[in-house]
Design a protein around this motif. Structure first.
Motif, mmCIF file in Angstrom:
data_model
loop_
_atom_site.group_PDB
_atom_site.id
_atom_site.type_symbol
_atom_site.label_atom_id
_atom_site.label_comp_id
_atom_site.label_asym_id
_atom_site.label_seq_id
_atom_site.Cartn_x
_atom_site.Cartn_y
_atom_site.Cartn_z
ATOM 1 N N VAL A 19 0.842 -1.200 0.000
ATOM 2 C CA VAL A 19 0.000 0.000 0.000
ATOM 3 C C VAL A 19 0.875 1.248 0.000
ATOM 4 C CG1 VAL A 19 -1.770 1.282 1.256
ATOM 5 C CG2 VAL A 19 -1.878 -1.212 1.165
ATOM 6 N N MET A 20 1.944 1.200 0.774
ATOM 7 C CA MET A 20 2.877 2.330 0.807
ATOM 8 C C MET A 20 3.493 2.566 -0.574
ATOM 9 S SD MET A 20 6.342 3.209 0.981
ATOM 10 C CE MET A 20 7.175 1.727 1.524
ATOM 11 N N ASP A 21 3.774 1.490 -1.309
ATOM 12 C CA ASP A 21 4.320 1.640 -2.657
ATOM 13 C C ASP A 21 3.386 2.461 -3.542
ATOM 14 O OD1 ASP A 21 6.651 0.245 -2.185
ATOM 15 O OD2 ASP A 21 5.910 -1.656 -2.997
ATOM 16 N N ALA A 22 2.092 2.182 -3.447
ATOM 17 C CA ALA A 22 1.120 2.910 -4.257
ATOM 18 C C ALA A 22 1.085 4.387 -3.875
ATOM 19 C CB ALA A 22 -0.264 2.292 -4.108
ATOM 20 N N VAL A 23 1.114 4.654 -2.576
ATOM 21 C CA VAL A 23 1.139 6.050 -2.114
ATOM 22 C C VAL A 23 2.405 6.742 -2.602
ATOM 23 C CG1 VAL A 23 1.174 7.545 -0.089
ATOM 24 C CG2 VAL A 23 -0.273 5.508 -0.090
ATOM 25 N N MET A 24 3.526 6.040 -2.488
ATOM 26 C CA MET A 24 4.808 6.621 -2.897
ATOM 27 C C MET A 24 4.864 6.872 -4.401
ATOM 28 S SD MET A 24 6.882 7.248 -0.361
ATOM 29 C CE MET A 24 8.543 7.190 -1.035
ATOM 30 N N LYS A 25 4.292 5.982 -5.199
ATOM 31 C CA LYS A 25 4.309 6.189 -6.645
ATOM 32 C C LYS A 25 3.597 7.489 -7.007
ATOM 33 C CE LYS A 25 3.226 4.182 -11.122
ATOM 34 N NZ LYS A 25 3.089 2.954 -11.910
ATOM 35 N N GLY A 26 2.432 7.704 -6.406
ATOM 36 C CA GLY A 26 1.717 8.944 -6.667
ATOM 37 C C GLY A 26 2.498 10.164 -6.223
ATOM 38 N N LEU A 27 3.150 10.069 -5.077
ATOM 39 C CA LEU A 27 3.941 11.193 -4.570
ATOM 40 C C LEU A 27 5.165 11.467 -5.440
ATOM 41 C CD1 LEU A 27 3.759 10.450 -0.733
ATOM 42 C CD2 LEU A 27 2.824 12.470 -1.890
ATOM 43 N N VAL A 28 5.845 10.401 -5.855
ATOM 44 C CA VAL A 28 7.036 10.582 -6.694
ATOM 45 C C VAL A 28 6.672 11.222 -8.026
ATOM 46 C CG1 VAL A 28 8.850 9.357 -7.965
ATOM 47 C CG2 VAL A 28 8.366 8.735 -5.603
ATOM 48 N N LEU A 29 5.549 10.824 -8.603
ATOM 49 C CA LEU A 29 5.109 11.438 -9.853
ATOM 50 C C LEU A 29 4.843 12.931 -9.672
ATOM 51 C CD1 LEU A 29 2.688 8.660 -11.173
ATOM 52 C CD2 LEU A 29 4.865 9.360 -12.198
ATOM 53 N N VAL A 250 -1.053 -5.751 -8.454
ATOM 54 C CA VAL A 250 -2.051 -5.850 -9.522
ATOM 55 C C VAL A 250 -3.302 -5.040 -9.163
ATOM 56 C CG1 VAL A 250 -3.632 -7.416 -10.717
ATOM 57 C CG2 VAL A 250 -1.249 -8.082 -10.364
ATOM 58 N N MET A 251 -3.793 -5.228 -7.951
ATOM 59 C CA MET A 251 -5.027 -4.542 -7.540
ATOM 60 C C MET A 251 -4.815 -3.032 -7.421
ATOM 61 S SD MET A 251 -6.779 -7.176 -4.803
ATOM 62 C CE MET A 251 -5.441 -7.019 -3.621
ATOM 63 N N LEU A 252 -3.740 -2.625 -6.758
ATOM 64 C CA LEU A 252 -3.485 -1.201 -6.572
ATOM 65 C C LEU A 252 -3.167 -0.516 -7.902
ATOM 66 C CD1 LEU A 252 -1.363 -1.474 -3.312
ATOM 67 C CD2 LEU A 252 -3.623 -0.422 -3.505
ATOM 68 N N GLY A 253 -2.396 -1.201 -8.749
ATOM 69 C CA GLY A 253 -2.070 -0.624 -10.056
ATOM 70 C C GLY A 253 -3.321 -0.380 -10.885
ATOM 71 N N TYR A 254 -4.274 -1.302 -10.798
ATOM 72 C CA TYR A 254 -5.499 -1.172 -11.592
ATOM 73 C C TYR A 254 -6.439 -0.110 -11.021
ATOM 74 C CZ TYR A 254 -9.972 -2.343 -13.748
ATOM 75 O OH TYR A 254 -11.176 -2.278 -14.409
ATOM 76 N N PHE A 255 -6.706 -0.194 -9.721
ATOM 77 C CA PHE A 255 -7.704 0.692 -9.117
ATOM 78 C C PHE A 255 -7.188 2.114 -8.883
ATOM 79 C CE2 PHE A 255 -9.410 -3.483 -7.773
ATOM 80 C CZ PHE A 255 -10.687 -3.357 -8.308
ATOM 81 N N VAL A 256 -5.882 2.263 -8.677
ATOM 82 C CA VAL A 256 -5.336 3.592 -8.390
ATOM 83 C C VAL A 256 -4.780 4.268 -9.643
ATOM 84 C CG1 VAL A 256 -3.654 4.893 -7.015
ATOM 85 C CG2 VAL A 256 -4.806 2.891 -6.025
ATOM 86 N N PHE A 257 -4.079 3.489 -10.490
ATOM 87 C CA PHE A 257 -3.392 4.091 -11.637
ATOM 88 C C PHE A 257 -3.941 3.634 -12.978
ATOM 89 C CE2 PHE A 257 -0.319 3.894 -8.102
ATOM 90 C CZ PHE A 257 -0.034 5.246 -7.965
ATOM 91 N N GLY A 258 -4.963 2.781 -12.976
ATOM 92 C CA GLY A 258 -5.554 2.326 -14.230
ATOM 93 C C GLY A 258 -4.651 1.429 -15.049
ATOM 94 N N GLU A 259 -3.737 0.718 -14.408
ATOM 95 C CA GLU A 259 -2.798 -0.160 -15.102
ATOM 96 C C GLU A 259 -3.435 -1.536 -15.330
ATOM 97 O OE1 GLU A 259 1.057 1.934 -12.894
ATOM 98 O OE2 GLU A 259 0.423 -0.109 -12.358
ATOM 99 N N ILE A 260 -3.390 -2.004 -16.567
ATOM 100 C CA ILE A 260 -3.982 -3.282 -16.934
ATOM 101 C C ILE A 260 -2.890 -4.344 -17.011
ATOM 102 C CG2 ILE A 260 -5.385 -4.525 -18.610
ATOM 103 C CD1 ILE A 260 -6.824 -2.231 -17.258
#
Length: 294
Positions: A19-29, A250-260
């Motif tokens: 979960v932290m990875d997903a938060v960090m990805k958004g912050l880094v961007l 997989v779940m966080l990439g899809y629901f947060v960043f729209g990654e398929i």
């Protein structure tokens, strides 16, 4: 303490870390990898200091301090590379590439700590490797941006450092309590990052304060759980919990960043999870200490 309990605690730590990875990805961007790491580290130090004070502060031993310094430096480089790469590739691909770390950790644990690798674990490792190859085959067909190659290389370099970090976690957890580890290691990372602050630091916008605090809290909780788990189980065995992070990616990439993710990726994930279940059923954990392994 049973091996299955240590495995469950480590898996929970990985879930929080995902979960932290997903938060960090958004912050880094939004802010760039350096500033995100710098400001999050301040929160990590504060949380670690509070926890250390609660359990009772004591001066770290010389061995523990050396391990804090070494692991802090390795973790700092590892995190910078990983989060820089994570911002440039899909989460599922980044996590798949990082799976080289548990495989390397199995070898390092046997060589460095003298831990025994059972036939069951070797079989699980081979199965997980096949799952990873399946994921790579699927990701090779994906159309990625121009920076994806550099991002993939950064994640791979981070994975090599993470394998070393897993072994250091085992050594460190036997020399210091989790609260001490969380505080001192975070302080080492903050000092290293602060050296470049005059040139790179920037005050984050108000909208980023809450996500930064959340990332710090998730990282702290994950570190505490993993430190406890590695103090009660073998590094090579617990490294298998790393594979569960793919499901979260997989779940966080899809629901947060729209990654398929592709069918190749899903099949590979199924193989990896099956390997984790096989590894988790292992009962013949060798009771080794660092002194016995030295």
């Amino acid at each position: 303490m049973s091996a299955s309990t240590a495995f469950l605690v480590a898996a929970t730590g990985i879930a929080l870390f995902s979960v932290m990875d997903a938060v960090m990805k958004g912050l880094v961007l939004a802010l760039g990898v350096y500033n995100v790491m710098l400001w999050r580290s301040m929160g990590n130090v504060a949380l670690g200091a509070i926890a250390w004070r609660v359990v009772g502060m004591r001066r770290p031993s010389r061995r523990a301090l050396l391990l804090h310094l070494v692991r802090g430096a390795v973790t700092c480089a590892m995190a910078l590379l990983f989060f820089w790469g994570l911002a440039r590739v899909p989460m599922a691909q980044a996590i798949a590439l990082s799976y080289i770390a548990p495989i390397l950790a199995l070898v390092l644990a046997a060589w460095w700590l003298g831990e025994r690798v059972s036939t069951r674990t070797i079989g699980a490792m081979v199965a997980a490797s096949l799952g990873i190859l399946t994921i790579f085959a699927g990701q090779a067909r994906a159309v990625l941006g121009p920076e994806a190659f550099e991002g993939a290389l950064a994640v791979l370099a981070s994975a090599v450092l993470y394998a070393v970090n897993l072994i250091l976690t085992r050594l460190q957890s036997l020399a210091a309590r989790p609260a001490e580890t969380a505080c001192v290691q975070s302080l080492v990372i903050l000092v290293l990052l602060a050296a470049a602050a005059p040139w790179l630091a920037a005050v984050p916008p108000a909208s980023a304060i809450l996500p930064l605090a959340g990332a710090a809290l998730l990282a702290f909780a994950s570190m505490m759980l993993l430190s406890w788990a590695y103090a009660h189980g073998e590094a090579g065995y617990l490294a298998m919990t790393e594979y569960t992070s793919f499901i979260y990616a997989v779940m966080l990439g899809y629901f947060v960043f729209g990654e398929i993710v592709s069918a190749y990726t899903l099949v590979g994930a199924a193989v990896i999870v099956s390997a984790c279940i096989v590894a988790a059923r292992r009962r013949d954990i060798a009771a080794r200490t660092v002194e016995q392994a030295a």
